[in-house]
Design a protein around this motif. Structure first.
Motif, short mmCIF file in Angstrom:
data_model
loop_
_atom_site.label_atom_id
_atom_site.label_comp_id
_atom_site.label_asym_id
_atom_site.label_seq_id
_atom_site.Cartn_x
_atom_site.Cartn_y
_atom_site.Cartn_z
N ASP A 284 -19.09 -0.45 -63.50
CA ASP A 284 -18.73 0.68 -64.40
C ASP A 284 -19.61 1.90 -64.12
OD1 ASP A 284 -16.77 -0.83 -65.56
OD2 ASP A 284 -17.94 -1.38 -67.34
N ARG A 287 -18.32 3.54 -61.08
CA ARG A 287 -17.06 4.24 -61.38
C ARG A 287 -17.32 5.60 -62.03
NH1 ARG A 287 -12.38 1.32 -60.90
NH2 ARG A 287 -12.51 -0.95 -60.94
N GLU A 291 -15.19 8.06 -57.07
CA GLU A 291 -13.76 7.71 -57.09
C GLU A 291 -13.66 6.39 -56.33
OE1 GLU A 291 -10.56 7.97 -58.76
OE2 GLU A 291 -11.68 9.86 -58.87
N VAL A 292 -13.43 5.32 -57.07
CA VAL A 292 -13.65 3.97 -56.52
C VAL A 292 -12.38 3.31 -56.01
CG1 VAL A 292 -14.22 1.61 -57.25
CG2 VAL A 292 -15.78 3.48 -57.78
#
Length: 316
Positions: A284, A287, A291-292
């Protein structure tokens, strides 16, 4: 502002193993059966988040048995304890539950069998680690000699080079241990080894997953505690497998973001005592900054489960 792109490679297997799962369950079931407080000798597993969670439920963590009152149950950690500890608990007529991982217990049984056959033991392990202390404490003093690396093998003074056997800690680097075993066999050709290697399936599987993803990763984050042997080995394996930067983090707050500047791909894994909630916390945090794109790296499927001791399976 647009976030930079990042590919996250998720190692599988990662995180909790069957032995850790069982040990945590033992503490929770003991609290359910006997109520709080339940005493635990040493951290049940090497993870602060897990230990703090159990402490909040009523577990009291101590280092030695003499810190436990005789009228409350005591649990021995997943790493195992020297033989003298349950013997002392029995002498004090304490209720105790042994949460030693069954794969560690297997090594204890192996050591005892070799001892009965008149062999002196050589243990490959880390000095001071609870598992090493517990395993060496299965036999009388002097019957288990500890080596950490090939240099130690060269210095080893044994009783009889023809009457030797070796065992290993379950959470070592597979490759480093193979080097030490080679050195032992070269110096002591008659040395007897385990039928099946002592390094546990979970340690082996997590190292294999890291090796598989390391060449594709600019960096690897290993979620785990600084006192967790198998977590620290994952950092070393990542570096040896071709990843230029590997970092051990307990929580997302521990990530050194400056060291990750400019990376385009990050591998994420976790030691066998790190819960999935902490792995998700790190993902998290990534993220939030990138931009995962997610990629799974699956090298094995695990479906091992260990039963809890009978005393906890019986109704209170």
């Amino acid at each position: 502002m647009t976030k930079p792109p990042l590919t996250i490679y998720m190692a599988a297997p990662r995180g909790f193993c069957a032995g850790v799962d069982r040990a945590i369950k033992i503490v929770e079931m003991a609290l359910g059966k006997w109520g709080a407080p339940v005493y635990v000798r040493h951290e049940i597993v090497h993870n602060r988040y897990v230990v703090d969670g159990l402490r909040a439920k009523g577990a009291v963590f101590v280092e030695e048995l003499d810190e436990c009152p005789p009228d409350r149950p005591v649990i021995f950690s997943a790493h195992g304890v020297p033989k003298a500890v349950p013997a002392e608990a029995a002498r004090r007529e304490m209720v105790y539950v042994d949460a030693t991982c069954p794969l560690v217990s297997k090594v204890h049984i192996e050591a005892a069998r070799h001892h009965e056959n008149g062999l002196q033991m050589v243990m490959i392990g880390h000095a001071g680690h609870p598992e090493t202390i517990g395993t060496m404490g299965q036999l009388p003093p002097g019957e288990v000699l500890l080596v950490e690396n090939s240099d130690d093998v060269a210095r080893l003074e044994v009783r009889d080079p023809e009457r030797l056997a070796f065992i290993t800690q379950t959470t070592l680097s597979v490759d480093d241990t193979a080097d030490v075993v080679t050195a032992l066999k070269a110096r002591f050709p008659a040395i007897v080894g385990p039928h099946k290697e002592d390094i546990c399936y979970a340690t082996t599987n997590r190292q294999e997953a890291v090796k598989a993803m390391a060449p594709d990763c600019d960096a690897i984050l290993v979620v785990g505690a600084p006192n967790s042997s198998n977590s620290k080995r994952l950092v070393e394996v990542a570096a040896k497998a071709g990843c230029s930067y590997a970092q051990l983090v307990q929580r997302a707050a521990d990530v050194d973001w400056r060291s990750l500047k400019g990376v385009a791909s990050i591998g994420v894994t976790a030691g066998a005592s790190a819960p999935e909630v902490l792995i998700n916390e790190v993902v998290d945090a990534l993220r939030e900054r990138y931009e995962v794109t997610m990629r799974d790296v699956v090298t094995a499927e695990e479906n091992v489960e260990f039963k809890v001791p009978r005393v906890l399976r019986e109704l209170a």
